[in-house]
Design a protein around this motif. Structure first.
Motif, short mmCIF file in Angstrom:
data_model
loop_
_atom_site.label_atom_id
_atom_site.label_comp_id
_atom_site.label_asym_id
_atom_site.label_seq_id
_atom_site.Cartn_x
_atom_site.Cartn_y
_atom_site.Cartn_z
N ALA A 128 0.72 -1.23 -0.13
CA ALA A 128 -0.09 0.08 0.19
C ALA A 128 0.64 1.36 0.17
N GLU A 129 1.92 1.28 0.59
CA GLU A 129 2.98 2.45 0.75
C GLU A 129 3.59 2.63 -0.71
N ARG A 130 3.56 1.71 -1.55
CA ARG A 130 4.22 1.95 -2.79
C ARG A 130 3.56 1.89 -3.81
N LYS A 131 1.98 1.95 -3.59
CA LYS A 131 1.24 1.89 -4.71
C LYS A 131 1.20 3.04 -5.90
N GLY A 132 1.48 4.40 -5.01
CA GLY A 132 1.29 5.52 -5.79
C GLY A 132 2.70 5.50 -6.80
N PHE A 133 3.56 5.30 -6.27
CA PHE A 133 4.88 5.15 -6.97
C PHE A 133 4.69 4.22 -8.23
N ALA A 134 4.39 3.04 -7.91
CA ALA A 134 4.01 1.99 -9.01
C ALA A 134 3.13 2.45 -10.01
N MET A 135 2.14 3.17 -9.55
CA MET A 135 1.07 3.34 -10.60
C MET A 135 1.71 4.58 -11.40
N GLY A 136 2.39 5.56 -10.63
CA GLY A 136 3.02 6.63 -11.50
C GLY A 136 4.00 6.23 -12.23
N PHE A 137 4.93 5.29 -11.84
CA PHE A 137 6.02 4.52 -12.87
C PHE A 137 5.26 4.19 -14.12
N PHE A 138 4.20 3.32 -13.76
CA PHE A 138 3.48 2.43 -15.01
C PHE A 138 3.19 3.69 -15.97
N GLY A 139 2.39 4.69 -15.37
CA GLY A 139 1.55 5.72 -15.96
C GLY A 139 2.92 6.49 -16.82
N ALA A 140 4.01 6.52 -16.57
CA ALA A 140 5.22 7.19 -17.25
C ALA A 140 5.29 6.43 -18.51
N GLY A 141 4.45 5.51 -18.76
CA GLY A 141 4.52 4.73 -20.41
C GLY A 141 3.83 5.98 -21.15
N THR A 142 3.07 6.67 -20.82
CA THR A 142 2.78 7.90 -21.69
C THR A 142 3.86 8.67 -22.44
N VAL A 143 5.21 8.29 -22.02
CA VAL A 143 6.29 8.83 -22.75
C VAL A 143 6.31 8.50 -24.08
N GLY A 144 5.28 7.54 -24.52
CA GLY A 144 5.13 7.15 -25.93
C GLY A 144 4.74 8.33 -26.64
N ALA A 145 3.98 9.27 -26.14
CA ALA A 145 3.48 10.48 -26.84
C ALA A 145 4.84 11.20 -27.48
N ALA A 146 5.87 11.32 -26.37
CA ALA A 146 7.25 12.00 -26.95
C ALA A 146 7.94 11.01 -27.86
N VAL A 147 8.00 9.92 -27.67
CA VAL A 147 8.84 8.80 -28.42
C VAL A 147 7.98 8.94 -29.87
N ASN A 148 6.60 9.19 -29.85
CA ASN A 148 5.86 9.38 -31.31
C ASN A 148 6.47 10.55 -31.81
N LEU A 149 6.65 11.68 -31.19
CA LEU A 149 6.91 12.97 -31.91
C LEU A 149 8.44 12.74 -32.21
N PHE A 150 9.51 12.07 -31.88
CA PHE A 150 10.74 12.05 -32.32
C PHE A 150 10.70 11.09 -33.44
N LEU A 151 10.23 9.82 -32.89
CA LEU A 151 10.46 8.69 -33.71
C LEU A 151 9.47 8.46 -35.21
N THR A 152 8.39 8.75 -35.00
CA THR A 152 7.35 8.86 -36.18
C THR A 152 7.70 9.89 -37.44
N PRO A 153 8.23 11.11 -37.02
CA PRO A 153 8.60 11.99 -38.25
C PRO A 153 9.88 11.48 -38.95
#
Length: 412
Positions: A128-153
């Motif tokens: 329970a004490e680490r769930k916030g970190f774990a969900m935040g770390f997983f949510g960092a997968g939205t870095v795919g939006a930035a990867v898209n902006l670098f890779l797709t062009p």
């Protein structure tokens, strides 16, 4: 203090990578759409519809996928999603007309629902004490939006836009195989009790609706701007596609990688404090971004004096960076609320809140396009988000800061 599951970090890393790949695919029309818009001669509204259509199904299916994750487990659901979505992604390369892209985009958009699978799946492996970190770390997968902006062009310039969906389809299949072998069985699978319909009883809790509002601006605003900003840079500052996409990453990148930091802050200071202050910073940023390029002429005693109010590109990028960061913190803190208040049916509540955020991400680009047609001011997109943040601040003030319900009754 309970300890984390021994497989926790293998699940966390593999799930985050899978989510990042899904987000790259989910956001690819933000870049490909610029080329498609030129080929098909689309107006602002049609461009908004093109870029946001995948977001719609990614939003609508978050709820059922969240419920099915509670029943069948995150490992099974994520693998099926990755493999299944490779088919519509591949078919994008054969589209010729707008309606082709819209129909296929509806199926392609299912990758966006991966968030509702991964969030409860990852959380169940941590204390329970680490769930916030774990969900935040997983949510960092939205870095795919930035990867898209670098890779797709780069892929677009090298191979043409029709090759890009084929490449991403293959990546989805490879990711599905790798995820299955690296991840672990979901310890929470099949533990939900009662009828399927009973899981929707949480909708009676007003907290769920408040968290939907918070997530609609943090995640919805992040998604919508990630799709909209590349063409904004092109039109406002006359940049090339590659340069516009690279600078747009100044918003998407912090909006992704800082979610883990936001989750840690929410663990330490509480979800309320992080959400409250992040929304205030976002309000200030959006106020500054909303001001359009303006020429002022003032009558003086000596005649007239003219002033030019204009946002230079370096300042625009800097404010976007701050906005992306606080949106990241707000996304993470919203799901800290969910983990604290609904630990026994996280999949369902995650799906509901994710649905609200995804719908906002779908509707906002369309609304940006409509505003651009009605009010021909390019910064009108920021004006709209400024108003939405105001609503969120009012809600959080009366429901949490002042401790008064919207009905007017004082909480005891």
């Amino acid at each position: 203090m309970t300890t984390d599951n021994p497989k926790a970090y293998a699940v966390l890393y593999s799930s985050t990578f899978a989510f990042m790949v899904c987000f790259v695919v989910w956001m690819m029309f933000g870049v490909l759409g610029i080329q498609i818009r030129q080929e098909l001669g689309l107006n602002a509204f049609e461009f908004g519809l093109l870029t946001s259509t995948p977001v719609l199904t990614g939003a609508l299916f978050r709820l059922p996928l969240g419920i099915w994750t509670d029943r069948f487990g995150g490992r099974v659901m994520m693998t099926i999603l990755l493999a299944g979505c490779s088919i519509p992604v591949y078919l994008v390369s054969y589209s010729q007309q707008l309606w082709h892209f819209l129909v296929i985009g509806l199926f392609l958009g299912l990758v966006g629902a991966s968030f509702a699978i991964g969030t409860p799946y990852v959380a169940r492996f941590f204390s329970a004490e680490r769930k916030g970190f774990a969900m935040g770390f997983f949510g960092a997968g939205t870095v795919g939006a930035a990867v898209n902006l670098f890779l797709t062009p780069i892929l677009l310039e090298s191979f043409g836009w029709r090759a890009v969906p084929k490449i991403y389809a293959v990546v989805l299949l490879i990711t599905a195989v790798g995820f299955w072998f690296v991840s672990a069985p979901d310890p929470g699978a099949g533990k939900t009790s009662g009828r399927f319909a009973d899981q929707f009883n949480v909708l009676r809790n007003p907290k769920v609706w408040r968290y939907c509002q918070y997530y609609s601006i943090t995640f919805g605003g992040f998604t919508a701007l990630s799709l909209w900003i590349p063409q904004y840079f092109q039109a406002e500052y006359g940049l090339s596609l590659v340069a516009a996409a690279a600078l747009a990453a100044g918003f998407s990148l912090p909006g992704a990688i800082l979610r883990a930091v936001g989750g840690g802050l929410a663990d330490r200071f509480g979800a309320h404090n992080v959400t409250w202050w992040c929304l205030w910073v976002a309000w200030i940023c959006l106020f500054l971004l909303s001001y359009p390029d303006t020429q002022l002429t003032i009558k003086t005693l000596d005649g007239s004096s003219s002033f030019h109010l204009y946002m230079p590109i370096w300042l625009f990028v800097g404010i976007l960076f701050v906005l992306g960061a606080v949106f990241a913190f707000g996304m993470a803190s919203t799901f800290k609320y969910v983990a604290d208040d609904f630990p026994d049916n996280m999949g369902t509540v995650t799906g509901i809140v994710g649905l609200a955020g995804g719908l906002a991400g779908f509707l906002l680009p369309i609304m940006f396009g409509i505003l651009a047609e009605i009010l021909p001011v390019r910064s009108s997109c920021f004006m709209l988000l400024y108003g939405v943040v105001w609503v969120s601040l009012i809600i959080i003030y009366f429901s949490e800061v002042k401790r008064v319900e919207i009905s007017g009754e004082i909480q005891r």
